[in-house]
Scaffold this motif. Structure first.
Motif, PDB file in Angstrom:
ATOM      1  N   VAL A  45     -39.891 -67.861   6.331  1.00  0.00           N
ATOM      2  CA  VAL A  45     -40.913 -67.254   7.173  1.00  0.00           C
ATOM      3  C   VAL A  45     -40.286 -66.048   7.870  1.00  0.00           C
ATOM      4  CG1 VAL A  45     -42.172 -69.404   7.515  1.00  0.00           C
ATOM      5  CG2 VAL A  45     -40.377 -68.748   9.140  1.00  0.00           C
ATOM      6  N   LEU A  46     -41.120 -65.236   8.476  1.00  0.00           N
ATOM      7  CA  LEU A  46     -40.659 -64.052   9.190  1.00  0.00           C
ATOM      8  C   LEU A  46     -40.837 -64.254  10.686  1.00  0.00           C
ATOM      9  CD1 LEU A  46     -42.222 -61.272   6.938  1.00  0.00           C
ATOM     10  CD2 LEU A  46     -39.942 -62.273   6.783  1.00  0.00           C
ATOM     11  N   LYS A  47     -39.864 -63.815  11.449  1.00  0.00           N
ATOM     12  CA  LYS A  47     -39.926 -63.965  12.900  1.00  0.00           C
ATOM     13  C   LYS A  47     -41.107 -63.176  13.466  1.00  0.00           C
ATOM     14  CE  LYS A  47     -34.919 -64.549  13.534  1.00  0.00           C
ATOM     15  NZ  LYS A  47     -33.691 -64.006  14.165  1.00  0.00           N
ATOM     16  N   THR A  65     -55.589 -86.769  14.145  1.00  0.00           N
ATOM     17  CA  THR A  65     -54.353 -87.530  14.361  1.00  0.00           C
ATOM     18  C   THR A  65     -53.120 -86.819  13.822  1.00  0.00           C
ATOM     19  OG1 THR A  65     -54.605 -88.757  12.282  1.00  0.00           O
ATOM     20  CG2 THR A  65     -55.635 -89.691  14.256  1.00  0.00           C
ATOM     21  N   LEU A  66     -53.294 -85.717  13.117  1.00  0.00           N
ATOM     22  CA  LEU A  66     -52.168 -85.003  12.542  1.00  0.00           C
ATOM     23  C   LEU A  66     -51.924 -83.700  13.295  1.00  0.00           C
ATOM     24  CD1 LEU A  66     -52.592 -85.450   8.683  1.00  0.00           C
ATOM     25  CD2 LEU A  66     -50.953 -86.554  10.197  1.00  0.00           C
ATOM     26  N   PHE A  67     -50.671 -83.486  13.671  1.00  0.00           N
ATOM     27  CA  PHE A  67     -50.290 -82.270  14.385  1.00  0.00           C
ATOM     28  C   PHE A  67     -48.961 -81.776  13.824  1.00  0.00           C
ATOM     29  CE2 PHE A  67     -52.727 -84.948  17.227  1.00  0.00           C
ATOM     30  CZ  PHE A  67     -53.665 -84.076  17.769  1.00  0.00           C
ATOM     31  N   ILE A  68     -48.682 -80.513  14.072  1.00  0.00           N
ATOM     32  CA  ILE A  68     -47.384 -79.926  13.733  1.00  0.00           C
ATOM     33  C   ILE A  68     -46.773 -79.362  15.007  1.00  0.00           C
ATOM     34  CG2 ILE A  68     -46.337 -77.862  12.698  1.00  0.00           C
ATOM     35  CD1 ILE A  68     -47.661 -78.482  10.135  1.00  0.00           C
ATOM     36  N   GLN A  69     -45.513 -79.712  15.215  1.00  0.00           N
ATOM     37  CA  GLN A  69     -44.781 -79.199  16.371  1.00  0.00           C
ATOM     38  C   GLN A  69     -43.768 -78.162  15.893  1.00  0.00           C
ATOM     39  OE1 GLN A  69     -43.152 -82.145  19.053  1.00  0.00           O
ATOM     40  NE2 GLN A  69     -41.574 -80.746  19.782  1.00  0.00           N
ATOM     41  N   LEU A  70     -43.813 -76.989  16.495  1.00  0.00           N
ATOM     42  CA  LEU A  70     -42.922 -75.901  16.131  1.00  0.00           C
ATOM     43  C   LEU A  70     -42.527 -75.147  17.398  1.00  0.00           C
ATOM     44  CD1 LEU A  70     -41.563 -73.993  14.032  1.00  0.00           C
ATOM     45  CD2 LEU A  70     -43.739 -72.771  13.888  1.00  0.00           C
ATOM     46  N   ASP A  71     -41.225 -75.077  17.676  1.00  0.00           N
ATOM     47  CA  ASP A  71     -40.725 -74.395  18.882  1.00  0.00           C
ATOM     48  C   ASP A  71     -41.426 -74.906  20.141  1.00  0.00           C
ATOM     49  OD1 ASP A  71     -39.112 -72.968  17.218  1.00  0.00           O
ATOM     50  OD2 ASP A  71     -40.268 -71.107  17.317  1.00  0.00           O
ATOM     51  N   GLU A  72     -41.512 -76.234  20.234  1.00  0.00           N
ATOM     52  CA  GLU A  72     -42.096 -76.900  21.395  1.00  0.00           C
ATOM     53  C   GLU A  72     -43.586 -76.619  21.564  1.00  0.00           C
ATOM     54  OE1 GLU A  72     -39.822 -75.928  24.819  1.00  0.00           O
ATOM     55  OE2 GLU A  72     -37.992 -76.922  24.107  1.00  0.00           O
ATOM     56  N   GLU A  92     -39.712 -67.520  16.606  1.00  0.00           N
ATOM     57  CA  GLU A  92     -38.759 -66.441  16.870  1.00  0.00           C
ATOM     58  C   GLU A  92     -37.329 -66.910  16.608  1.00  0.00           C
ATOM     59  OE1 GLU A  92     -39.411 -63.407  17.473  1.00  0.00           O
ATOM     60  OE2 GLU A  92     -41.579 -63.514  17.836  1.00  0.00           O
ATOM     61  N   GLN A  93     -37.175 -68.141  16.126  1.00  0.00           N
ATOM     62  CA  GLN A  93     -35.855 -68.708  15.877  1.00  0.00           C
ATOM     63  C   GLN A  93     -35.396 -68.383  14.451  1.00  0.00           C
ATOM     64  OE1 GLN A  93     -34.304 -70.142  18.454  1.00  0.00           O
ATOM     65  NE2 GLN A  93     -36.162 -69.826  19.688  1.00  0.00           N
ATOM     66  N   ALA A  94     -34.072 -68.300  14.270  1.00  0.00           N
ATOM     67  CA  ALA A  94     -33.523 -68.045  12.936  1.00  0.00           C
ATOM     68  C   ALA A  94     -33.736 -69.236  12.011  1.00  0.00           C
ATOM     69  CB  ALA A  94     -32.039 -67.719  13.035  1.00  0.00           C
ATOM     70  N   SER A  95     -33.781 -70.426  12.590  1.00  0.00           N
ATOM     71  CA  SER A  95     -34.042 -71.636  11.817  1.00  0.00           C
ATOM     72  C   SER A  95     -35.113 -72.431  12.559  1.00  0.00           C
ATOM     73  CB  SER A  95     -32.770 -72.468  11.648  1.00  0.00           C
ATOM     74  OG  SER A  95     -33.031 -73.634  10.904  1.00  0.00           O
ATOM     75  N   ALA A  96     -36.283 -72.496  11.984  1.00  0.00           N
ATOM     76  CA  ALA A  96     -37.414 -73.156  12.639  1.00  0.00           C
ATOM     77  C   ALA A  96     -37.426 -74.639  12.288  1.00  0.00           C
ATOM     78  CB  ALA A  96     -38.715 -72.501  12.210  1.00  0.00           C
TER      79      ALA A  96
END
Length: 660
Positions: A45-47, A65-72, A92-96
């Motif tokens: 992905v791209l920052k 009932t389904l969610f995705i958590q990414l960078d809090e 914005e992280q190098a490794s998500a």
């Protein structure tokens, strides 16, 4: 031996049992299959650039009932057509670190590498830069393709080896196994083969001879050359070879400079082939346009319909044809071309001092020569080409009427709904069959000679196929690198929509001038320009029919700019071929036609592309451009037959050869 057989049987049974046991262990349990969904993660992905994650076959899953958590941050998906999509994810992280949750419980997790957004431009920029430096589009495209794949592997050393292997084994194969791509390839082969047959059986030479019979003076010779170039519209290479070599002798007799002949040949080759409905160019253009459209969600217009609409804004190709007819009809010239024409008329030297003798026929000419002894009958080329055009147009209409409820649609809607690829295939197959039957019926060529002629014509389009295949492969890599997404996020809300067509036109012209390949430029730019142009309109809420001229003009900007740069470039194959077929020095050809191309390109940009981007009617821009060019010819043009300026008897030039 008897003791060995029972032992081998036991060993075989043991190995099979062990394999079955390991296979069972490797399979997910029923619980895992029923509770852990399979999600589709992007390779990278791209920052700062939004991306999405899909879960297929999610009809039985409870969306809430389904969610995705990414960078809090927690994202909820949307269920549509049995697929659960988590859109507008960003990091914005190098490794998500991505976590799939259900009612607060973690179902699965993964790490996704995130690159800076501008990294996605590296393959395209590398393709442009290497093409500029190496003057070779094929190498530039292949190295850029490998680089893009290497980025998907995280730029690791083992990844470089895998990228080289995947370039051909995965991406090129995928590009050629896609049905629409193969339809374009087969169409190019078929129409190339048709050109080979009608060239070998004397049909194209018959057209040339019919036109040249009416020539009586310099102006008629130039007009006849122009009309012959327009008549042989189906392929620019065949056009240059046939017209240049056919008209060379008679133009020498009329004391027309080789520079002038090469200019007329060049300006009735690519511009004509690029804008007519059934040529070797059309499959390529429709293919790269379709490649760009495939990345746009919700755009339902066909690639062929987009191509047809963009022709209205192809100012440079059309005005280039208009201008060469002005120059040929009036016999007036200016700049370096006037100097060359005066030299040829007043001294009889059709060649420049730098070129003491004719360079002879082009190496490619043999494949286009008529067989010795066959009659040159124009009908053998006219009828197959008419069948090709007629069947294609009819097929476009009938495939557009795919259902009875479309009977009341407008012609534009019917064309937009048509299967253009299939229609072009029908037309090219019909044209080949008619050419074959006519050739056999007249006993002009044997079956083996017809086959050889077909393959000779098909061989001539191999370079086209290679460039197109690499362009498709690079486009697929750019899609995985989210190049269009980055351009859209970076430029979509800042680029002025009204200035976008002229910006694209200038960029394409510069690339074609520097690389010498209009096809390479279209292959690199079109898959990126199409989604970018649409995204700019979306960002500015300009997707209505009243703003579609910006989209069509942007698409045509790639084609028109590529041809303009190609005409000005000494590296262009069409420029080189026109010079060789006309027996003109390449540098003389470029220098003499450069001013003409700059004038037409400038008028086309200022009177056409620029005002059309702001909503001026295309037909009004075309009329203004044509009138402006006519005034340029009348104000600055002079005839070579006119007396030389400031004549002095003591310095007058004595003709080396008496006028014909």
């Amino acid at each position: 031996m008897q003791h060995f057989l029972p032992y081998s049987k036991k060993l075989t049974v043991f190995v099979l049992a062990l394999a079955a046991f390991l296979l069972i262990l490797s399979q997910p349990s029923l619980a895992e299959e029923s509770h852990t969904p399979v999600w589709s993660l992007p390779k990278i992905v791209l920052k700062g650039v939004p991306f999405s994650i899909d879960i297929a076959d999610a009809t039985e899953l409870q969306q809430q009932t389904l969610f995705i958590q990414l960078d809090e941050k927690v994202y909820q998906g949307e269920l549509a057509d049995g697929k659960l999509t988590f859109a507008d994810l960003s990091t914005e992280q190098a490794s998500a670190h991505v976590v799939l949750l259900s009612d607060g419980h973690q179902l699965d997790s993964a790490e996704i590498n995130a690159l800076p957004g501008w990294f996605s431009l590296i393959p395209a920029l590398m393709a442009i830069t290497m093409a500029l430096l190496l003057r070779n589009v094929m190498i530039a495209l292949f190295v850029s393709l490998v680089t893009g794949i290497w980025m998907l592997y995280g730029l690791t050393l083992p990844g470089l080896g895998m990228a080289i292997l995947d370039a051909c084994q995965v991406y090129v194969v995928d590009a050629l196994t896609e049905r629409e791509h193969m339809e374009v390839v087969v169409f190019c082969f078929l129409i190339g083969g048709l050109v080979g047959i009608i060239s070998r059986n004397g049909g194209t030479m018959g057209i040339a001879e019919r036109i040249t019979r009416v020539v009586k003076n310099r102006s008629q010779t130039q007009l006849s050359t122009s009309f012959l170039g327009i008549a042989i519209f189906f392929d620019d290479y065949a056009n240059s070879l046939i017209v240049g070599n056919t008209m060379k002798k008679i133009s020498d007799t009329m004391r027309i400079s080789r520079e002038k002949l090469a200019y007329i040949v060049d300006c009735t080759a690519a511009p004509v082939s690029a804008i007519l409905f059934v040529t070797t160019w059309i499959g390529f253009q429709v293919g790269v346009i379709n490649d760009g459209l495939s990345t746009i969600t919700g755009f339902d217009e066909s690639a062929y319909s987009v191509f047809l609409n963009s022709l209205l804004y192809s100012f440079y190709p059309i005005l280039a044809i208009v201008f060469v007819l002005y120059i040929a009809g009036t016999g007036k010239d200016f700049g370096p071309m006037l100097k060359a024409e005066r030299r040829a008329f007043h001294t009889g030297r059709v060649l420049s001092p730098a070129m003491q003798q004719d360079s002879g026929p082009a190496p490619e000419e043999k494949d286009m020569e008529a067989k010795e002894g066959v009659p040159h009958r124009a009908i053998n080329a006219v009828i197959p080409m008419c069948v090709l055009i007629g069947v294609t147009m009819a097929a476009i209409y009938f495939t557009g009427l795919s259902s009875p409820d479309r009977a009341d649609d407008s012609l534009r809607e019917i064309i937009g709904n048509a299967n253009a690829f299939a229609s072009m295939m029908y037309g090219s197959v019909a044209g080949c069959i008619v050419a074959l039957l006519m050739t056999m019926a007249q006993r002009l060529l044997s079956v083996h000679e017809i086959t050889d002629a077909w393959f000779a014509g098909a061989k001539a389009v191999m370079l086209v196929i290679f460039v197109l295949t690499l362009a498709w492969s690079l486009s697929a890599v750019n899609t995985e690198l989210h190049t269009s997404d980055f351009l859209i996020s970076a430029l979509g809300d800042t680029l002025n929509p009204n200035l976008m067509p002229v910006t694209i036109f200038l960029l394409a012209a510069f690339m074609a001038f520097a690389t010498g390949s209009s096809w390479g430029v279209m292959g690199i730019m079109m898959p990126m320009v199409v989604p970018l142009a649409w995204a700019v309109l979306v960002f500015n809420d300009m997707t209505g029919a009243e703003h579609m001229h910006i989209f069509y003009s942007s698409v045509s900007g790639v084609l028109a700019g590529a041809i303009w740069g190609d005409h000005c470039s000494p590296l262009a194959e069409s420029t080189l071929l026109s010079a060789m077929a006309s027996g003109c020095d390449l540098i003389d050809h470029v220098r003499s036609q450069m001013l003409y191309c700059l004038v037409v390109g400038g008028v086309g940009m200022l009177a056409g592309t620029l005002p059309a981007g702001f909503g001026a009617p295309w037909w009004l821009c075309m009329v203004i451009g044509a009138v402006t060019l006519w005034l340029v010819v009348q104000m600055w043009g002079q005839r070579a037959e006119d007396p030389l300026p400031h004549p002095h008897k003591s310095h007058a030039h004595k003709p080396d050869v008496e006028p014909a």
